[in-house]
Design an enzyme around this catalytic site. Structure first.
Site, PDB file in Angstrom:
ATOM      1  N   SER A   1      -1.956   5.549   1.395  1.00  0.00           N
ATOM      2  CA  SER A   1      -3.051   4.577   1.450  1.00  0.00           C
ATOM      3  C   SER A   1      -3.134   3.925   2.824  1.00  0.00           C
ATOM      4  CB  SER A   1      -2.876   3.507   0.364  1.00  0.00           C
ATOM      5  OG  SER A   1      -2.939   4.095  -0.918  1.00  0.00           O
TER       6      SER A   1
ATOM      7  N   LEU B   1       0.881  -1.163   0.000  1.00  0.00           N
ATOM      8  CA  LEU B   1       0.000   0.000   0.000  1.00  0.00           C
ATOM      9  C   LEU B   1       0.919   1.212   0.000  1.00  0.00           C
ATOM     10  CD1 LEU B   1      -2.752  -0.977   2.624  1.00  0.00           C
ATOM     11  CD2 LEU B   1      -3.036  -0.779   0.148  1.00  0.00           C
ATOM     12  N   ASP B   2       0.627   2.203  -0.838  1.00  0.00           N
ATOM     13  CA  ASP B   2       1.553   3.330  -0.924  1.00  0.00           C
ATOM     14  C   ASP B   2       1.468   4.223   0.306  1.00  0.00           C
ATOM     15  OD1 ASP B   2      -0.624   5.038  -1.320  1.00  0.00           O
ATOM     16  OD2 ASP B   2      -0.452   4.978  -3.499  1.00  0.00           O
ATOM     17  N   LEU B   3       2.291   5.258   0.338  1.00  0.00           N
ATOM     18  CA  LEU B   3       2.475   6.095   1.523  1.00  0.00           C
ATOM     19  C   LEU B   3       1.171   6.612   2.100  1.00  0.00           C
ATOM     20  CD1 LEU B   3       4.542   7.662   3.356  1.00  0.00           C
ATOM     21  CD2 LEU B   3       4.364   9.535   1.696  1.00  0.00           C
TER      22      LEU B   3
ATOM     23  N   ARG C   1      -5.548   5.205  -8.246  1.00  0.00           N
ATOM     24  CA  ARG C   1      -5.289   6.644  -8.375  1.00  0.00           C
ATOM     25  C   ARG C   1      -5.171   7.055  -9.846  1.00  0.00           C
ATOM     26  NH1 ARG C   1      -4.110   8.574  -3.267  1.00  0.00           N
ATOM     27  NH2 ARG C   1      -3.536   6.944  -1.758  1.00  0.00           N
TER      28      ARG C   1
END
Length: 274
Positions: A118, A114-116, A202
């Protein structure tokens, strides 16, 4: 120590990349990178090829630190807060998921990322081979998200995502997206997808002129975020794990001689018990 023609597992042992993955050091692919970088030793010799076999009792080290024998496969649900990166080390000095985990866990790797910014469900496991298996789109598991967007939501455009979309030359598979609620220029969507490519939601939302202001993963296949609070970790019940993944039960430890004798005595019926 090596044999290019040997089978993957057998009398010679287990290939070292697979062994390292099961020990929770890294995914199998990343374990092969560690080998290529000369960071893995078997005994006192640097491992030079993934076609190296490890047998019971062999000593394996990573950067001089002893790697423990692989344990039983374990899977954890983690509620990732926003602001953490899903990596063991970050070149920019940002705090990582693994630095934020509560104490007492074995060494684990993440199933995907999961990105920063999220949030939500991140699966963690001590078995790197299992992590790789669960990441593959071929397993057919759906990833579900709650997504808050800013902009004018076109429900027909959302429905059209079920046919897939091509954004800046990248083809994305079918996405199920529906409008849950709308308040002014902000809306909440439910989004489900199979592939989970890098920043897929996104980028697809931007393609629809929608800016994502919050993204929460609520499910990964059969595993749900549920009421797990942010920052908390909960182990998946081993029985549930076996049922969902088709894993064999962990072998029972061998009985000692005294335990076997005691069990034998208990199995003999008492003639006076009638």
């Amino acid at each position: 120590m090596t044999d290019e023609g040997a089978t993957e597992d057998g009398p010679r042992g287990e290939r070292i990349a697979k062994w390292l993955a099961r020990a929770g050091v890294a995914s199998r692919r990343d374990a092969e990178k560690l080998i290529a970088e000369g960071r893995i030793r078997l005994g006192n010799r640097v491992v030079e090829t993934p076609a190296t076999f490890v047998k019971a009792g062999d000593l394996v080290t990573l950067d001089g630190r002893l790697v423990g024998e692989p344990q039983r496969t374990r899977l954890f649900r983690y509620h990732k807060p926003a602001g953490l990166v899903t990596t063991h080390r970050d070149d920019k000095g940002r705090r990582t998921v693994f630095e934020a985990l509560p104490p007492g866990l074995p060494r684990v790797v993440s199933v995907g990322r999961l990105d920063l910014t999220s949030e939500g469900l991140l699966l963690l496991t001590n078995d790197g081979a299992l992590a790789r298996r669960l990441e593959l789109p071929a397993n057919g598991w759906i990833r579900r998200y709650r997504v808050r967007v800013h902009g004018a939501v076109d429900e027909r455009a959302l429905a059209a995502l079920a046919r897939g979309a091509t954004v800046e030359g990248v083809r994305y598979g079918p996405i199920e997206a529906g409008l849950d609620s709308r308040r002014g220029s902000n809306a909440w969507l439910t989004v489900a997808l199979h592939e989970g490519k890098n920043r897929e939601i996104r980028r697809v939302m931007a393609y629809l002129d929608l800016g994502v202001t919050r993204l929460i993963r609520t499910a990964y296949g059969p595993f749900q975020l549920g009421s797990l609070p942010p920052g908390a970790v909960e182990e998946v019940n081993p029985k549930v794990l076996r049922e969902q993944l088709g894993l064999a039960p962990a072998p029972r430890p061998a009985k000692t001689r005294d335990e076997a004798a005691r069990a034998g005595r208990e199995a003999v019926p008492d003639p006076d018990a009638a």
